[in-house]
Design an enzyme around this catalytic site. Structure first.
Site, PDB file in Angstrom:
ATOM      1  N   HIS A 142      -0.477 -37.559  -7.266  1.00 37.32           N
ATOM      2  CA  HIS A 142      -1.168 -37.856  -8.487  1.00 37.32           C
ATOM      3  C   HIS A 142      -1.888 -39.325  -8.364  1.00 37.32           C
ATOM      4  O   HIS A 142      -2.900 -39.278  -8.741  1.00 37.32           O
ATOM      5  CB  HIS A 142       0.082 -38.189  -9.652  1.00 37.32           C
ATOM      6  CG  HIS A 142      -0.537 -38.811 -10.783  1.00 37.32           C
ATOM      7  ND1 HIS A 142      -0.317 -40.206 -11.281  1.00 37.32           N
ATOM      8  CD2 HIS A 142      -0.970 -38.110 -11.840  1.00 37.32           C
ATOM      9  CE1 HIS A 142      -0.872 -40.181 -12.299  1.00 37.32           C
ATOM     10  NE2 HIS A 142      -1.231 -39.498 -12.652  1.00 37.32           N
TER      11      HIS A 142
ATOM     12  N   GLU B 136       9.672 -38.366 -11.659  1.00 37.63           N
ATOM     13  CA  GLU B 136       8.217 -38.353 -12.141  1.00 37.63           C
ATOM     14  C   GLU B 136       7.434 -39.472 -11.566  1.00 37.63           C
ATOM     15  O   GLU B 136       7.113 -40.291 -12.562  1.00 37.63           O
ATOM     16  CB  GLU B 136       8.347 -38.015 -13.471  1.00 37.63           C
ATOM     17  CG  GLU B 136       8.880 -36.495 -14.052  1.00 37.63           C
ATOM     18  CD  GLU B 136       8.288 -36.172 -15.421  1.00 37.63           C
ATOM     19  OE1 GLU B 136       7.089 -35.961 -15.501  1.00 37.63           O
ATOM     20  OE2 GLU B 136       9.171 -36.127 -15.991  1.00 37.63           O
TER      21      GLU B 136
ATOM     22  N   HIS C  20       4.389 -41.851 -10.946  1.00 35.59           N
ATOM     23  CA  HIS C  20       3.142 -41.747 -11.571  1.00 35.59           C
ATOM     24  C   HIS C  20       2.120 -42.972 -10.508  1.00 35.59           C
ATOM     25  O   HIS C  20       1.949 -42.784  -9.552  1.00 35.59           O
ATOM     26  CB  HIS C  20       2.918 -41.951 -12.933  1.00 35.59           C
ATOM     27  CG  HIS C  20       3.400 -40.646 -13.727  1.00 35.59           C
ATOM     28  ND1 HIS C  20       2.651 -39.619 -13.482  1.00 35.59           N
ATOM     29  CD2 HIS C  20       4.391 -40.313 -14.332  1.00 35.59           C
ATOM     30  CE1 HIS C  20       3.153 -38.594 -14.107  1.00 35.59           C
ATOM     31  NE2 HIS C  20       4.395 -39.180 -14.775  1.00 35.59           N
TER      32      HIS C  20
ATOM     33  N   GLU D 286       8.448 -42.106 -14.589  1.00 32.93           N
ATOM     34  CA  GLU D 286       8.224 -41.992 -15.772  1.00 32.93           C
ATOM     35  C   GLU D 286       9.895 -41.695 -16.478  1.00 32.93           C
ATOM     36  O   GLU D 286      10.137 -41.852 -17.696  1.00 32.93           O
ATOM     37  CB  GLU D 286       7.738 -40.483 -16.068  1.00 32.93           C
ATOM     38  CG  GLU D 286       7.360 -40.583 -17.562  1.00 32.93           C
ATOM     39  CD  GLU D 286       6.356 -39.374 -17.979  1.00 32.93           C
ATOM     40  OE1 GLU D 286       6.135 -38.969 -19.151  1.00 32.93           O
ATOM     41  OE2 GLU D 286       5.670 -38.876 -16.994  1.00 32.93           O
TER      42      GLU D 286
END
Length: 278
Positions: free
Chosen positions: A212, A252, A254, A269
């Site tokens: 990402h 998660e 990012h 996250e």
């Protein structure tokens, strides 16, 4: 490597971007309309659904961030403010000209905002390309998520576009290093590198890792977040995957950033910020 996690958000608030500004770690809580410091201070923004996303230090030592939910650029400093822009801003970086540069996802433009709030916009020359992250070297480099390309823009608005060798790669994160610009392809599970002359190389990652964000390192390599694998990884200057660090199921990861000591901060996250140290 050691990994330490710091809880900075409640359930569902979603740390997304992360930056170190004057020694303080900041993160955007994308689902809460909040910008938070690791030390515990929270800055409630004027709209809960403004979706603060990418956050960076500005040339004025203030904290700048995109508000993709309400078409604004935010600033936290001695005089906090928000600045309206003509589209949905996402990527953000400090440019080589003492201004902030940002992408406008829905209008196929790159924007520039000075520290006094003057906004200019420049077309990228491609329709429906969905410009995502942006990084600065001598020029501005940005990913075209739906255009499957890397864009390059001078500070006067001249644009060049470099199609990716892999179809439907979905480029997102991008970061300028000393000798090349690194980017990640979330749909192709690859990392890419583009030279100042426009030569592109791609390097495979584990299937399903969904990279990402990326940050270039001084040794010519980079760190990346593997959203699909709940991990971060480090590549050397030749594109070899030399380390992968698990952050736990559901983390998660990012955004990520380098601290002055070479350690890495990662926004998770699930509600925390991770600090990765040698």
């Amino acid at each position: 490597m050691s990994v330490t996690e710091f809880t900075v958000a409640g359930p569902g608030e979603g740390p997304y971007g992360v930056a170190v500004v004057k020694g303080e770690v900041w993160t955007t809580l994308v689902h809460a309309g909040v910008v938070a410091q690791l030390s515990g201070e929270r800055f409630e923004l004027d709209a809960a659904d403004c979706r603060p996303s990418v956050i960076v230090p500005g040339p004025d030592d203030a904290v700048w961030f995109t508000r993709s939910g309400d078409n604004r650029i935010g600033r936290i400093g001695p005089d906090p403010t928000s600045i309206e822009v003509p589209g949905s801003p996402y990527g953000l970086c400090a440019g080589p000209d003492d201004a902030l540069w940002f992408t406008l996802m829905t209008t196929d433009q790159v924007g520039r905002v000075t520290i006094d709030g003057t906004v200019s916009t420049y077309p990228i020359g491609t329709t429906g390309a969905f410009p995502a992250m942006i990084a600065a070297a001598d020029d501005l480099w940005f990913t075209l998520n739906q255009g499957n390309a890397i864009g390059r823009m001078t500070t006067t608005g001249s644009v060049a576009t470099y199609p990716l060798p892999t179809e439907a790669a979905g480029p997102v994160g991008i970061s300028a290093g000393a000798d090349a610009v690194w980017f990640v392809e979330i749909l192709a599970d690859q990392v890419g590198r583009i030279s100042p002359g426009g030569m592109i190389e791609e390097f495979p990652l584990p299937a399903g890792s969904k990279p990402h964000a990326v940050v270039a390192t001084d040794d010519g390599g980079c760190w990346i977040t593997l959203w699909g694998a709940a991990a971060v990884a480090r590549l050397d200057a030749a594109g070899n995957l030399i380390e992968q660090i698990d952050l736990g199921a559901g983390s998660e990861p990012h955004g990520l950033t380098l601290d002055a000591d070479g350690s890495v901060w990662v926004a998770l996250e699930k509600g925390s910020v991770a600090h990765i140290q040698p």
